[in-house]
Structure formats: C-alpha cells, structure tokens
Write an enzyme that holds these catalytic residues in place. Structure first.
Site, PDB file in Angstrom:
ATOM      1  N   TRP A 144      -2.399  -4.516  -5.078  1.00 49.77           N
ATOM      2  CA  TRP A 144      -2.465  -4.510  -6.549  1.00 49.77           C
ATOM      3  C   TRP A 144      -1.900  -5.794  -7.137  1.00 49.77           C
ATOM      4  CZ3 TRP A 144      -5.864  -1.416  -8.244  1.00 49.77           C
ATOM      5  CH2 TRP A 144      -6.107  -0.215  -7.559  1.00 49.77           C
TER       6      TRP A 144
ATOM      7  N   PRO B  86       0.820  -1.223   0.000  1.00 50.59           N
ATOM      8  CA  PRO B  86       0.000   0.000   0.000  1.00 50.59           C
ATOM      9  C   PRO B  86       0.856   1.277   0.000  1.00 50.59           C
ATOM     10  CG  PRO B  86      -0.918  -1.604   1.517  1.00 50.59           C
ATOM     11  CD  PRO B  86       0.371  -2.195   1.014  1.00 50.59           C
TER      12      PRO B  86
ATOM     13  N   GLU C  28       3.965  -2.538 -13.688  1.00 50.51           N
ATOM     14  CA  GLU C  28       5.332  -3.030 -13.962  1.00 50.51           C
ATOM     15  C   GLU C  28       6.293  -1.860 -14.209  1.00 50.51           C
ATOM     16  OE1 GLU C  28       5.839  -6.745 -15.887  1.00 50.51           O
ATOM     17  OE2 GLU C  28       3.767  -7.339 -15.464  1.00 50.51           O
ATOM     18  N   GLY C  29       6.056  -0.786 -13.479  1.00 53.18           N
ATOM     19  CA  GLY C  29       6.897   0.409 -13.584  1.00 53.18           C
ATOM     20  C   GLY C  29       6.195   1.467 -14.402  1.00 53.18           C
ATOM     21  N   THR C  30       5.879   2.604 -13.762  1.00 56.57           N
ATOM     22  CA  THR C  30       5.211   3.707 -14.469  1.00 56.57           C
ATOM     23  C   THR C  30       6.124   4.246 -15.577  1.00 56.57           C
ATOM     24  OG1 THR C  30       6.213   5.279 -12.948  1.00 56.57           O
ATOM     25  CG2 THR C  30       4.024   4.456 -12.348  1.00 56.57           C
ATOM     26  N   SER C  31       5.555   5.092 -16.433  1.00 50.25           N
ATOM     27  CA  SER C  31       6.375   5.712 -17.494  1.00 50.25           C
ATOM     28  C   SER C  31       7.500   6.531 -16.861  1.00 50.25           C
ATOM     29  CB  SER C  31       5.505   6.611 -18.373  1.00 50.25           C
ATOM     30  OG  SER C  31       4.558   5.806 -19.043  1.00 50.25           O
TER      31      SER C  31
ATOM     32  N   GLN D 123      -7.566  15.097 -45.268  1.00 51.52           N
ATOM     33  CA  GLN D 123      -6.152  15.147 -44.843  1.00 51.52           C
ATOM     34  C   GLN D 123      -5.985  15.050 -43.330  1.00 51.52           C
ATOM     35  OE1 GLN D 123      -4.253  18.504 -46.701  1.00 51.52           O
ATOM     36  NE2 GLN D 123      -4.111  17.449 -48.660  1.00 51.52           N
TER      37      GLN D 123
HETATM   38  N1  COS Z   1      18.359  -6.350 -12.654  1.00 53.46           N
HETATM   39  C1  COS Z   1      19.147  -6.829 -11.648  1.00 53.46           C
HETATM   40  N2  COS Z   1      19.507  -6.074 -10.572  1.00 53.46           N
HETATM   41  C2  COS Z   1      19.074  -4.820 -10.526  1.00 53.46           C
HETATM   42  C3  COS Z   1      18.266  -4.254 -11.526  1.00 53.46           C
HETATM   43  C4  COS Z   1      17.915  -5.079 -12.625  1.00 53.46           C
HETATM   44  N3  COS Z   1      17.145  -4.618 -13.605  1.00 53.46           N
HETATM   45  N4  COS Z   1      17.980  -2.979 -11.203  1.00 53.46           N
HETATM   46  C5  COS Z   1      18.605  -2.719 -10.027  1.00 53.46           C
HETATM   47  N5  COS Z   1      19.268  -3.846  -9.639  1.00 53.46           N
HETATM   48  C6  COS Z   1      20.111  -3.988  -8.450  1.00 53.46           C
HETATM   49  C7  COS Z   1      21.168  -2.887  -8.423  1.00 53.46           C
HETATM   50  O1  COS Z   1      22.304  -3.292  -9.165  1.00 53.46           O
HETATM   51  C8  COS Z   1      21.459  -2.759  -6.969  1.00 53.46           C
HETATM   52  O2  COS Z   1      22.339  -3.796  -6.572  1.00 53.46           O
HETATM   53  P1  COS Z   1      23.579  -3.508  -5.541  1.00 53.46           P
HETATM   54  O3  COS Z   1      22.924  -3.297  -4.231  1.00 53.46           O
HETATM   55  O4  COS Z   1      24.385  -4.762  -5.603  1.00 53.46           O
HETATM   56  O5  COS Z   1      24.279  -2.301  -6.075  1.00 53.46           O
HETATM   57  C9  COS Z   1      20.109  -3.035  -6.300  1.00 53.46           C
HETATM   58  O6  COS Z   1      19.331  -3.754  -7.270  1.00 53.46           O
HETATM   59  C10 COS Z   1      19.382  -1.756  -5.926  1.00 53.46           C
HETATM   60  O7  COS Z   1      19.240  -0.994  -7.107  1.00 53.46           O
HETATM   61  P2  COS Z   1      18.930   0.561  -7.076  1.00 53.46           P
HETATM   62  O8  COS Z   1      19.851   1.247  -6.111  1.00 53.46           O
HETATM   63  O9  COS Z   1      18.892   1.062  -8.475  1.00 53.46           O
HETATM   64  O10 COS Z   1      17.463   0.570  -6.440  1.00 53.46           O
HETATM   65  P3  COS Z   1      16.465   1.753  -6.206  1.00 53.46           P
HETATM   66  O11 COS Z   1      15.866   1.580  -4.863  1.00 53.46           O
HETATM   67  O12 COS Z   1      17.087   3.064  -6.564  1.00 53.46           O
HETATM   68  O13 COS Z   1      15.260   1.406  -7.225  1.00 53.46           O
HETATM   69  C11 COS Z   1      14.052   1.485  -9.260  1.00 53.46           C
HETATM   70  C12 COS Z   1      15.408   1.369  -8.570  1.00 53.46           C
HETATM   71  C13 COS Z   1      13.323   2.772  -8.924  1.00 53.46           C
HETATM   72  C14 COS Z   1      14.354   1.466 -10.737  1.00 53.46           C
HETATM   73  C15 COS Z   1      13.193   0.266  -8.866  1.00 53.46           C
HETATM   74  O14 COS Z   1      12.762   0.369  -7.531  1.00 53.46           O
HETATM   75  C16 COS Z   1      11.979   0.090  -9.739  1.00 53.46           C
HETATM   76  O15 COS Z   1      12.063  -0.461 -10.854  1.00 53.46           O
HETATM   77  N6  COS Z   1      10.802   0.536  -9.256  1.00 53.46           N
HETATM   78  C17 COS Z   1       9.562   0.266  -9.922  1.00 53.46           C
HETATM   79  C18 COS Z   1       8.977  -0.973  -9.378  1.00 53.46           C
HETATM   80  C19 COS Z   1       7.883  -1.478 -10.241  1.00 53.46           C
HETATM   81  O16 COS Z   1       8.031  -1.634 -11.433  1.00 53.46           O
HETATM   82  N7  COS Z   1       6.745  -1.753  -9.593  1.00 53.46           N
HETATM   83  C20 COS Z   1       5.658  -2.347 -10.239  1.00 53.46           C
HETATM   84  C21 COS Z   1       5.439  -3.665  -9.577  1.00 53.46           C
HETATM   85  S1  COS Z   1       4.779  -4.887 -10.558  1.00 53.46           S
HETATM   86  S2  COS Z   1       2.971  -4.272 -10.976  1.00 53.46           S
END
Ligand code: COS
Length: 386
Positions: free
Chosen positions: A157, A128, A368-371, A280
C-alpha cells in the site's frame, strides 16, 4: 485568539486555489476514470512550492508554517483528493521526517529533490501482514561488517510507489527488540533490488498510484540511515502525526467541495414547485453539514497550530493530530454521503463529481491510521492507560 490568516498564508492558499481551479479540477474526472498518474499537474504543484510548503527555502521549499500547509492542501483536495494525497505524502511523510531526523547532506539531497518538484517521494511502513500493528513488521535490514545494510522484505500500500524515486523505508534491524529494533532508511528506486509490484486497483483516489514494493538484497549505504539505529519506529510515529494533519486537511477540502455543491444544488433544484432548499429535511441536512464542516476545519487548524508550537518546544501534538484526522475523515464521509443523497440520481451519476467525492472520502478513514487507531491514540493519551 485570532482567526485571521497572515499575508503569507493567504498567498499560498491563493496559489493553491488558482492551480486547483485552472489545472486540477478540469482534469480530475479524466485521471479518476483512467487511473493515470497526473505527473504534469504534480510538476506544476512542485514548481509553485506546494511539494515542500514547510521546507525551509535553503532546501528548496516554500519556508512556510503548518497553517499554510493546511490551507494549501484544502484547496487542492477540494478540486481532487488524489492530487492532495500525492502532495501530502511528499510534504508530510517524506520531507517532514528528513527535516526532523536527517543529516544536512540528506536534507540537501532528498528534501531538495522533492520540495522542488523534481522527484516524487514515498513512505514505506505498512506490510502485507502489518498495517495498524506497525511494529510487527518483518522487512529485515541486516548490518554488514562494512557498515552497510542488506534489505529483504515486502512493503504494501505504498502511495506513489509506482512513480517514486526516493522512499523512506522502515525495516527491522534488531527483531528481538520489537519497536525499538526498527530503523529508518532512505532508499533509491533506481538501484538494484528495488522491485515494484502491480499498481493496486482502488475504489477512490484512483489517480494516486499505489503498489507493493519488494526488496531483494537491496544495499543501503551507511549514510542512508535516517536518524539513529533503533529509533525508526519513533521517527515513523512522529512523521505520521504530521501526516495525519495532511489527511485531516484533505478530508476538509473534500467535505467543503461536497458541501458547496449541495448548497448550490438545493437553491436551483425545484421539487413540488419550490427550491428543495426550502424543505426542512434538506435544511436540516445543510445545517448539520455546515456544523460538522466548520468543526473539522477548526480542529485541523488547531492541530497545525499545535504542531507549530511543538516545533518550538520539542513536545508532541499526537492528540491534536488524531482528533483532527478522526473528526475530519468521519465528516468527509458524512458530508459526501449527505451530498449524494441531496443530489439524488444526479449524485449517483458520473456526470457530476459527487460520486467521486463519496468514493474518495472513504480512504481518509483508513490510511495514515484507521479511525480505530485514532481513537486508540486519543484514549491512550487522555487516560494514560495503555
Ligand atoms: N511520536 C513519537 N514517538 C512515539 C509516538 C509518537 N507519536 N507514538 C509512540 N511513540 C513511541 C513510544 O513512546 C514508544 O517509545 P518507548 O519504546 O521509548 O516507550 C514507542 O514509540 C512504541 O510505542 P507504543 O508502545 O505506543 O507502540 P504500539 O506498538 O503500541 O503502537 C500504535 C502504537 C498502534 C498507535 C501505532 O502502531 C500506530 O499508530 N499504528 C498505526 C500505523 C499507521 O498509521 N499505519 C498507516 C501507515 S501509513 S498509510
């Protein structure tokens, strides 16, 4: 470079297209209106190998490549986006994570059940209070002296949450370590302590059931840990990279359906004594829709190709997946919007599927991650600045 597909890829595309036309398209309006879960259609997809497209045959899947997966999802999404959501979660978020990180026994048990279409899977990361900032999760798994974990907390969700048997859960095992204190688990919805909340009423993809899940002293056994302790966040992110290709594909399918309906309509519909396609302003819309559709389609196929290369080299395909997801989801929004405008009053009416396409498209810019998150991932990877 070769733009032709292999015989295998065309075969799975054909199977998906047939089911989409015969079973899904005719029932899509019903499931959208009622919000019922389309269990029978989902079983048909499973029986035809579409719930484990990239799963090797030894675990009950179709044993195909990421391009085949993209082609199949596009066909299903063109008939109904909600069906492709359920398909995408089973394939990308559930099976893919276990194939990559699971033990042999986990693959045989969980992947097989989903890939054969006998059960439905889900992926529980969001909470949440934590969506985009996924590592800020509070759901807690506390290790017991006997090696098991006790889980308490809420996940929200959760796609297919109301019907899933198995869930890939992410929980904090060592909160003081932040992202490095998260572990992944495989949980069974039929066990005590797994409580499903009410099904969420949604704007679109209404046949894809979504709910909150609460864990109350749920016990995870040691062999239900997925991957290594503390590596759950990386598992979650790696799985989302694959998942984003699935969402890009569904956005392409949806955009294609809206585009094709528009081309047919501008040929038939007359205004001022001529087909509206001769004006057009309409021609410009068709041309812009076509360019954006092709760009999204090709970027999605490129991401699938990059995934296949990464599987061989052990590298990542995060940028390609985010570029595809961002482009395709914004294209789906753009094209469904334009399609509705071209259809005028008919587009706004529930007599035609255009308004459903328009409502369904929005979610592809959110889940799966916003835009905004896709832009963040792309910019971080391109600049190296965090
Ligand atoms: N594949 C493998 N490892 C990854 C990775 C990827 N695509 N992206 C990040 N990591 C790893 C990093 O390398 C880092 O590892 P180390 O601790 O060894 O350095 C660790 O994960 C943390 O990464 P980071 O510091 O980039 O994390 P953040 O907290 O800054 O988050 C974002 C990064 C914002 C990109 C991430 O939280 C994200 O994708 N958020 C969206 C989540 C999402 O899509 N939610 C929808 C859910 S499903 S409906």
């Amino acid at each position: 470079m070769d733009f032709a597909f292999t015989e295998e890829q065309l075969m799975i595309q054909d199977v998906a297209r047939r089911i989409a036309r015969e079973k899904i398209a005719p029932s899509a309006e019903h499931f959208d209106r009622t919000g019922e879960f389309p269990l029978d259609n989902i079983r048909t997809l499973g029986e035809n190998g579409l719930m484990g497209i990239e799963v090797p045959q030894e675990y009950g899947g179709a044993g195909m490549d990421p391009i085949a997966y993209v082609l199949a999802i596009i066909e299903i999404a063109a008939a109904d986006c909600a069906h492709s959501t359920i398909m995408s979660v089973n394939n990308s978020l559930f099976c893919n994570g276990i194939l990559k990180n699971g033990t042999e026994a986990q693959k045989q048990k969980y992947v097989r059940a989903i890939a054969e279409g006998k059960e439905i899977g889900a992926y529980a990361l969001t909470e949440p209070q934590s969506g985009s900032d996924a590592s800020a999760m509070r759901c807690r798994a506390v290790k017991q002296p006997n090696g098991s974990w006790i889980v308490n907390g809420k996940k929200s969700w959760i796609t297919s949450g109301p019907v899933a048997k198995y869930v890939n859960l992410f929980a904090m095992t060592e909160p003081e370590k932040g992202a490095r204190g998260i572990s992944a688990f495989l949980v069974d919805a039929d066990r005590p302590g797994f409580i499903r909340g009410k099904t969420e009423p949604k704007l679109g993809i209404r046949a894809s059931a979504t709910c909150e899940i609460e864990f109350q002293d749920y016990v995870v056994e040691p062999d239900e840990l997925l991957g290594k302790e503390g590596e759950g966040f990386k598992t979650a992110m790696g799985v989302l990279d694959a998942g984003r290709i699935g969402i890009a594909s569904q956005a392409v399918g949806l955009a294609r359906a809206a585009y094709e309906a528009s081309v047919a309509y501008v040929r038939e519909r007359k205004s001022f004594g001529q087909p509206i396609g001769s004006f057009q302003m309409i021609q410009a819309k068709i041309a812009d829709m076509k360019c954006r559709l092709d760009a999204a389609h090709l970027l999605t196929l490129r991401a699938a190709w990059a995934k296949a290369q990464a599987e061989k080299s052990g590298g990542r395909f995060s940028t390609e997946a985010s570029v595809a997801k961002l482009t395709a989801s914004e294209t789906a929004m753009y094209i469904t919007h334009q399609a509705l405008q071209i259809h005028g009053g008919m587009g706004y009416s529930k007599e035609m599927p255009l308004e459903r396409y328009f409502r369904d498209a929005k979610i592809t810019e959110i889940y799966e991650g916003t835009s905004e998150i896709q832009r963040l991932v792309i910019a971080r990877n391109e600049t190296g600045i965090r």
